[in-house]
Design an enzyme around this catalytic site. Sequence first.
Site, mmCIF file in Angstrom:
data_model
loop_
_atom_site.group_PDB
_atom_site.id
_atom_site.type_symbol
_atom_site.label_atom_id
_atom_site.label_comp_id
_atom_site.label_asym_id
_atom_site.label_seq_id
_atom_site.Cartn_x
_atom_site.Cartn_y
_atom_site.Cartn_z
ATOM 1 C CE1 TYR A 105 39.670 -59.141 -28.511
ATOM 2 C CE2 TYR A 105 40.583 -61.355 -28.641
ATOM 3 C CZ TYR A 105 40.254 -60.151 -29.241
ATOM 4 O OH TYR A 105 40.519 -59.961 -30.572
ATOM 5 C CD GLN B 119 36.419 -49.691 -38.739
ATOM 6 O OE1 GLN B 119 37.103 -50.509 -39.324
ATOM 7 N NE2 GLN B 119 36.680 -48.402 -38.800
ATOM 8 C CG ASN B 120 36.518 -47.710 -31.957
ATOM 9 O OD1 ASN B 120 37.290 -48.178 -32.795
ATOM 10 N ND2 ASN B 120 36.429 -46.421 -31.704
ATOM 11 C CG HIS C 65 34.753 -54.662 -36.324
ATOM 12 N ND1 HIS C 65 35.851 -53.897 -36.672
ATOM 13 C CD2 HIS C 65 34.199 -55.063 -37.506
ATOM 14 C CE1 HIS C 65 35.945 -53.841 -37.999
ATOM 15 N NE2 HIS C 65 34.958 -54.523 -38.523
ATOM 16 N N GLY D 72 38.902 -41.355 -37.567
ATOM 17 C CA GLY D 72 39.879 -42.134 -36.797
ATOM 18 C C GLY D 72 40.012 -43.573 -37.222
ATOM 19 C CB SER E 93 44.206 -47.247 -40.669
ATOM 20 O OG SER E 93 43.645 -48.537 -40.541
ATOM 21 C CG ASN F 69 42.542 -40.914 -39.658
ATOM 22 O OD1 ASN F 69 42.068 -41.370 -38.621
ATOM 23 N ND2 ASN F 69 43.537 -41.501 -40.297
ATOM 24 C CD GLU G 44 48.701 -41.753 -39.959
ATOM 25 O OE1 GLU G 44 49.848 -41.288 -39.839
ATOM 26 O OE2 GLU G 44 48.379 -42.905 -39.617
HETATM 27 N N1 APR Z 1 42.813 -38.583 -33.751
HETATM 28 C C1 APR Z 1 42.421 -38.983 -34.982
HETATM 29 N N2 APR Z 1 42.921 -40.066 -35.590
HETATM 30 C C2 APR Z 1 43.850 -40.778 -34.928
HETATM 31 C C3 APR Z 1 44.308 -40.420 -33.637
HETATM 32 C C4 APR Z 1 43.740 -39.255 -33.048
HETATM 33 N N3 APR Z 1 44.096 -38.829 -31.844
HETATM 34 N N4 APR Z 1 45.244 -41.320 -33.260
HETATM 35 C C5 APR Z 1 45.362 -42.199 -34.259
HETATM 36 N N5 APR Z 1 44.533 -41.869 -35.272
HETATM 37 C C6 APR Z 1 44.344 -42.553 -36.548
HETATM 38 C C7 APR Z 1 45.577 -43.228 -37.081
HETATM 39 O O1 APR Z 1 46.327 -42.300 -37.865
HETATM 40 C C8 APR Z 1 44.992 -44.350 -37.926
HETATM 41 O O2 APR Z 1 44.778 -43.935 -39.266
HETATM 42 O O3 APR Z 1 43.411 -43.582 -36.341
HETATM 43 C C9 APR Z 1 43.646 -44.635 -37.271
HETATM 44 C C10 APR Z 1 43.583 -45.937 -36.506
HETATM 45 O O4 APR Z 1 43.752 -46.988 -37.392
HETATM 46 P P1 APR Z 1 43.766 -48.518 -36.925
HETATM 47 O O5 APR Z 1 44.681 -48.679 -35.770
HETATM 48 O O6 APR Z 1 44.007 -49.331 -38.125
HETATM 49 O O7 APR Z 1 42.269 -48.752 -36.348
HETATM 50 P P2 APR Z 1 40.940 -49.056 -37.136
HETATM 51 O O8 APR Z 1 40.937 -48.398 -38.472
HETATM 52 O O9 APR Z 1 39.827 -48.766 -36.216
HETATM 53 O O10 APR Z 1 41.052 -50.623 -37.326
HETATM 54 C C11 APR Z 1 40.010 -51.298 -37.969
HETATM 55 O O11 APR Z 1 41.033 -53.400 -37.525
HETATM 56 O O12 APR Z 1 42.045 -55.078 -36.247
HETATM 57 C C12 APR Z 1 40.878 -54.538 -36.696
HETATM 58 O O13 APR Z 1 38.807 -55.085 -35.803
HETATM 59 C C13 APR Z 1 39.892 -54.195 -35.635
HETATM 60 O O14 APR Z 1 38.145 -52.560 -35.677
HETATM 61 C C14 APR Z 1 39.504 -52.790 -35.949
HETATM 62 C C15 APR Z 1 39.836 -52.677 -37.413
#
Ligand code: APR
Length: 239
Positions: A56, A91-92, A115, A181, A183, A207, A209
């Site tokens: 961290y 969540q960021n 978070h 943004g 998943s 998003n 995808e």
């Molecule tokens: N623009 C839009 N979406 C994007 C981009 C972009 N440039 N780049 C990536 N993505 C999308 C990916 O396709 C994916 O679906 O952003 C999503 C990111 O997903 P994760 O990495 O799973 O992040 P997140 O959903 O924020 O994770 C949730 O998981 O580990 C924990 O606590 C942590 O807050 C986090 C939580």
Amino acid sequence: MKDIRNIVILTGAGVSAESGIDTFRGGGGLWEQHRVEDVATPEAFARDPDLVLRFYDMRREAIQTKAPNAAHLALASLDREWPGELLIVTQNVDDLHERAGAQIGLNETRVLHMHGEHLNAWCMACDERSRWTGSLIDRPACPECGEAALRPDIVWFGEMPYRMDEIFEALERADLFVSIGTSGAVYPAAGFVRNAREFGAQTLELNLEPSQGTHWFDEARHGAATELVAAWVDEVLDR
Ligand code: APR
């Protein structure tokens, strides 16, 4: 936009990706060479605190070298200009929404970090949170109580996300829920779309995808956040 007064926006790692901050689930599920569960659980912290603190510290240092991108800036302009209620639930744990300027409603912030935040340290002795930009690996003293008991103020797997009551109250009042943004892999955030629908809100996904919950949204647009979010904000502000 007609009939829309109250908006709740959920953001995830994809919003900060174009600022150069890694997402969690890209690249084979490794996160800076660690499995998320090896560094992001209370058990991991109990087992190997040095590993977790160092990890961290590295992330905290890294985010301070990054800058907000066009998606953060567009959401900040929505925050300034939107006449109705707006809550940006993120969540960021970076501070890019705030640095882009999205922060101040009249008395309170319109960005809610469910978070936790990299730039906070949480004292396990006195329960106070302090703004923290440096490292924790050397076990510095808590500025409040002097004990060397600080941990990252990050909600780990198995812990309860922050301010859930406020989030649900906002979802209940929302006319529009927008997920950007993320998943859709991590609950409870991944379930907000269904909660919003049950409360009667329209729902939109922006998003790169289709997310895991993409079928729950009334509308989904896929592409880079910097483009999609800026275009959507122009639309919603009618400019
Ligand atoms: N623009 C839009 N979406 C994007 C981009 C972009 N440039 N780049 C990536 N993505 C999308 C990916 O396709 C994916 O679906 O952003 C999503 C990111 O997903 P994760 O990495 O799973 O992040 P997140 O959903 O924020 O994770 C949730 O998981 O580990 C924990 O606590 C942590 O807050 C986090 C939580």
